[in-house]
Enzyme design. Structure first.
Site, PDB file in Angstrom:
ATOM      1  N   HIS A 108      14.142 -37.385  -1.787  1.00 30.78           N
ATOM      2  CA  HIS A 108      13.689 -36.118  -2.371  1.00 30.78           C
ATOM      3  C   HIS A 108      13.144 -36.322  -3.772  1.00 30.78           C
ATOM      4  O   HIS A 108      12.696 -35.385  -4.421  1.00 30.78           O
ATOM      5  CB  HIS A 108      14.825 -35.109  -2.370  1.00 30.78           C
ATOM      6  CG  HIS A 108      15.418 -34.940  -1.005  1.00 30.78           C
ATOM      7  ND1 HIS A 108      16.476 -35.687  -0.579  1.00 30.78           N
ATOM      8  CD2 HIS A 108      15.051 -34.177   0.040  1.00 30.78           C
ATOM      9  CE1 HIS A 108      16.750 -35.371   0.672  1.00 30.78           C
ATOM     10  NE2 HIS A 108      15.897 -34.461   1.065  1.00 30.78           N
ATOM     11  N   GLU A 168       2.191 -19.613  -5.219  1.00 31.42           N
ATOM     12  CA  GLU A 168       1.531 -19.986  -6.468  1.00 31.42           C
ATOM     13  C   GLU A 168       2.412 -20.877  -7.345  1.00 31.42           C
ATOM     14  O   GLU A 168       1.930 -21.818  -7.982  1.00 31.42           O
ATOM     15  CB  GLU A 168       1.146 -18.729  -7.264  1.00 31.42           C
ATOM     16  CG  GLU A 168       0.053 -17.875  -6.623  1.00 31.42           C
ATOM     17  CD  GLU A 168       0.593 -16.853  -5.614  1.00 31.42           C
ATOM     18  OE1 GLU A 168       1.757 -16.996  -5.156  1.00 31.42           O
ATOM     19  OE2 GLU A 168      -0.155 -15.923  -5.272  1.00 31.42           O
ATOM     20  N   ILE A 173      13.556 -42.223   9.105  1.00 32.20           N
ATOM     21  CA  ILE A 173      14.049 -40.991   9.728  1.00 32.20           C
ATOM     22  C   ILE A 173      12.962 -40.303  10.554  1.00 32.20           C
ATOM     23  O   ILE A 173      13.225 -39.385  11.313  1.00 32.20           O
ATOM     24  CB  ILE A 173      14.635 -40.054   8.658  1.00 32.20           C
ATOM     25  CG1 ILE A 173      15.680 -40.797   7.821  1.00 32.20           C
ATOM     26  CG2 ILE A 173      15.274 -38.817   9.261  1.00 32.20           C
ATOM     27  CD1 ILE A 173      16.809 -41.433   8.607  1.00 32.20           C
TER      28      ILE A 173
HETATM   29  N1  GLN Z   1      12.460 -36.455  11.576  1.00 32.87           N
HETATM   30  C1  GLN Z   1      12.306 -35.570  10.469  1.00 32.87           C
HETATM   31  C2  GLN Z   1      11.472 -36.239   9.387  1.00 32.87           C
HETATM   32  O1  GLN Z   1      11.545 -37.404   9.229  1.00 32.87           O
HETATM   33  C3  GLN Z   1      13.621 -35.147   9.897  1.00 32.87           C
HETATM   34  C4  GLN Z   1      13.446 -34.189   8.753  1.00 32.87           C
HETATM   35  C5  GLN Z   1      14.718 -33.624   8.164  1.00 32.87           C
HETATM   36  O2  GLN Z   1      15.792 -34.103   8.415  1.00 32.87           O
HETATM   37  N2  GLN Z   1      14.635 -32.600   7.379  1.00 32.87           N
HETATM   38  O3  GLN Z   1      10.747 -35.619   8.670  1.00 32.87           O
HETATM   39 ZN    ZN Z   2      16.876 -35.146   6.791  1.00 30.25          ZN
END
Ligand code: GLN
Ligand code: ZN
Length: 757
Positions: free
Chosen positions: A696, A16, A432
């Site tokens: 982030h 929540e 990534i």
């Molecule tokens: N390959 C994953 C992504 O791009 C790596 C995530 C991570 O390092 N937490 O979401």
């Molecule tokens: Zn990462």
């Protein structure tokens, strides 16, 4: 005998708080409404603890984002750049946690790091020379008063000054010592206020005490507490330690005037022998951490009874406690409707652990504990054989040879072959792996799970997403592409679901950071790969583009570290089982034409022992080989990437190089690129892509900012080895910010290429 816990999860049994916070960030609920959700969650936590007759119920264990950030704000440790935004108190707090980009300014979030050896992350407080450490916050007082209003006298839980000062980053000339007195005085004032409000006990969490301590550390600890303990009147002070034993300072700690000391009997390898051999002051209460705050398994009452019987002769009053905060386990088994009794009878989540404490209290207070019904029922569960064993898997692990850990030819030779094959420009750009997991992506997965769409419809949707994702990447101008990971809920859960040996929960969420939660899979039996997992997606994605498509897997150490593990086989054995399964997938991708394969080890460092002396023997000696086992079978021309995030890498940099990947990308933007020096000093061999911006946070990095990060990098890393990428996957981001961010990234790389021509 009494019972206690160190902290309770706070994100809500159905998350929540996460949902309310996210709405608040979007502006669709008010601060008042967010606060109401928070108050409801705190009230629910209190009532579940009273229902289980917990004697020492904590308060101030709630947090909107992170407890260490709360402690920093309580003590006025708020960097000027956040104050200058002139936001409300709550929004200043969130600006520190998440960064701020809006009409009032543009600032990055504080750095974020892993909380000891858990998958929880804390915000790193930041002190400059002119920071004035003093008590300014009100949170612990308000939350104490709130519970008191309900008729419950809680134990305010504060992160202690030693741990706060040790985990803080000092950006000026001054260091922790310079702030010790002010911090101790601020805590003293907090103690007095809480005593006035009616607190009987106050707990200070000092997990930093379980690390290797220097003489200076111990002196700092003593100086801090001499002030705090010297001023105490009426109220009792509990020193709470967890995540290990306090072998370096046991005598110092027990000699101080604490009224209670909390020790961890689960993770503290030496706790039991310390207490037995050195004794424990009879005038202090021992808060014995015997119920594991990190695992999801039932407590063995036989083991717990044995520990208590061993320490009883040398102790005064003993309180049964959890080994650490229950923050690290899911809320309740009540939300698990699909797992059968066969499994669930072995489980205990936070709520069930409260029940265990209650039962243990009854058992251990009985005249003959072993004759109690609860005890008998518990031992019966432990006597059952629950292992799902697979002989073939066990034999494969048992017959592993030295050569299985070595990839040939050696790195330099492969680097040449790959440069020749791929002909990438200088400063090659990539991401990534994941692209924004928009609501339609999640809805598609949910629809499949609920049976509202067919497998074909599910796949068709994802394939369309992949197509769009590739078009987007081509438009942006990235060099090495990804398929976007639309098929994944979570990087570990996804693989767990496909591998044999894992079982799953429905709602067993655990907070990872802020509003982010993970639902770790459970290793139940021997692990193996039954059929291909990602091959279809990667091959499809590659078929749509002439660019290189990077295959995307999660590595064995991360799968291991982010799962709830069996306790009947060693970590090493479990890691090798998973490594073989992922190795099969790597070879399958290669055989199907995938030329670059990334094996994520985001959590490589997570279970690194807190004491350096245990690093190699207890961890790195199997964790690094497990990764090598995954890729040692590929050809020279196949490029292996890995990715790591959120942790300090500098001290294990050699081990990381020894993973023998061809390229590593990692989180670096939040730690201000401190790692670069270490790469240089250690002559890091693997090609590297230190993240050039922080994913982030929703803010969009400018081209100049990225160029400046890259320029810092070129000072330390040979340009022939440097990759350009964000610092982690983009799944938590929106498309609005992702596209311009990546465009700026590509533009920055292109300009550098010109300069280096
Ligand atoms: N390959 C994953 C992504 O791009 C790596 C995530 C991570 O390092 N937490 O979401
Ligand atoms: Zn990462």
């Amino acid at each position: 005998m009494k019972t206690s816990i160190i902290g309770y999860p706070r994100v809500g049994s159905l998350r929540e708080l996460k949902f309310a916070s996210e709405k608040y960030f979007k502006g669709t609920v008010s601060a008042g409404e967010l606060n109401e959700t928070a108050a409801d969650l705190r009230a629910a936590n209190l009532s579940i603890q009273t229902a289980n007759e917990i004697d020492f119920i904590p308060s101030n264990d709630f947090s909107y984002y992170d407890n260490l950030l709360d402690a920093a704000v309580l003590l006025n440790i708020i960097p000027d750049r956040y104050r200058e935004l002139k936001l409300s108190e709550l929004d200043t707090y969130f600006a520190m946690a998440r960064g701020y980009q809006g009409e009032k300014g543009n600032v990055k979030a504080l750095a974020m790091k892993k909380w000891f050896n858990t998958n929880y992350h804390y915000m790193v407080p930041e002190i400059s020379d002119d920071t004035e450490v003093k008590l300014v916050g009100t949170k612990p007082f308000e939350e104490f008063a709130e519970a008191k209003n309900e008729g419950i006298t809680t134990v305010p839980a504060l992160i202690g000054p030693f741990t706060l000062l040790k985990l803080t980053r000092y950006i000026g000339k001054k260091t922790e010592k310079d702030f010790a007195e002010a911090a101790a005085e601020a805590y003293t004032e907090a103690v007095k206020k809480l005593a006035c409000l009616g607190a009987e006990w106050i707990s200070f969490a000092e997990p930093c005490l379980v690390k290797d301590l220097t003489a200076d550390d111990i002196a700092l600890f003593k100086d801090l507490y001499k002030i705090i303990l010297g001023a105490k009147s009426g109220v009792k002070l509990l020193l709470q330690t967890y995540f290990g034993d306090i072998r370096d300072c046991y005598d110092d700690v027990t000699a101080l005037d604490f009224d209670g000391i909390g020790l961890d009997f689960v993770e503290g390898k030496k706790t039991l022998s310390l207490v037995k051999e050195k004794g424990f002051p009879k005038d202090k209460v021992l808060f014995a951490g015997v119920v594991n705050g990190k695992n999801i398994w039932r407590n063995s009452y036989a083991k717990t009874a044995d520990i208590i019987s061993q320490i009883k002769p040398v102790c005064g009053e003993i309180v049964l406690n959890t080994s650490c905060s229950l923050l690290h386990v899911p809320y309740t088994l009540k939300n698990e409707t699909k797992l059968s009794e066969e499994y669930t009878k072995h489980f205990a989540f936070a709520e069930e652990k409260l029940g265990e404490l209650k039962e243990l209290k009854n058992i251990l207070s009985a005249a003959s504990p072993k004759e109690t019904e609860e005890y008998k029922k518990n031992t019966a569960v432990f006597n059952e054989d629950r292992k799902a064993s697979d002989k073939a898997v066990q034999e494969r692990v048992a017959s592993v040879k030295e050569a299985d850990f070595t990839r040939l030819p050696a790195f330099e030779e492969r680097e040449k072959v790959q440069k020749e094959r791929f002909k990438l420009p200088l400063f090659p750009t990539t991401t990534i792996g994941s692209f924004p997991q928009t609501s339609d992506v999640r809805a598609n997965r949910t629809a499949l799970r609920k049976g509202n769409i067919t497998e074909e419809e599910y796949k068709a949707f994802n394939k369309n997403k992949i197509k769009e994702c590739i078009e987007l990447q081509e438009e942006i101008g990235l060099d090495v592409l990804v398929h976007g990971e639309y098929e994944r809920n979570d990087m570990v859960e996804y693989f767990g679901e496909k591998l044999k040996g894992f079982i799953f929960t429905e709602k067993a969420w655990v907070q990872s950071y802020g509003t982010r939660c993970v639902k770790p899979p459970v290793v139940w039996g021997d692990v193996s790969r039954e059929s291909s997992i990602t091959v279809e997606w990667s091959v499809y994605a590659q078929s749509l583009t002439n660019h290189i498509m990077k295959g995307m897997l999660t590595g064995p150490v991360t799968i291991l570290n982010w799962s709830f593990l069996r306790e009947d086989i060693s970590l090493k054995e479990c890691a090798y089982q998973i490594a073989f399964a992922i190795r099969d997938e790597v070879l399958d991708l290669e055989a199907n034409g995938i030329k670059v394969i990334q094996v994520d080890e985001a959590a490589l460092r997570e279970k690194l022992p807190l004491r350096r002396t245990d690093w190699d023997s207890d961890y790195l000696d199997w964790a690094i080989p497990a990764f090598r086992l995954v890729h040692s079978g590929v050809k020279a021309e196949t490029q292996i990437h890995t990715h790591m995030c959120y942790s300090e890498f500098t001290d294990i940099i050699k081990a990381i190089d020894n993973m023998d990947a061809d390229v590593i990308t990692f989180e670096a933007s939040r730690s201000d690129l401190q790692i670069l020096d270490s790469l240089k000093e250690n002559n890091f061999r693997t090609e590297v892509g230190p993240g050039v911006y922080d994913i982030h946070s929703p803010r969009i990095p400018s081209k100049e900012e990225i160029k400046s990060a890259l320029n810092n990098m070129t000072a330390k890393i040979p340009v022939s080895k440097l990759w350009v990428n964000p610092d982690c996957g983009l799944k938590t981001r929106g498309t609005e910010e992702t596209k311009p961010s990546l465009e700026n990234l590509v533009a920055a790389a292109k300009e550098l290429r010109e300069e280096y021509k």
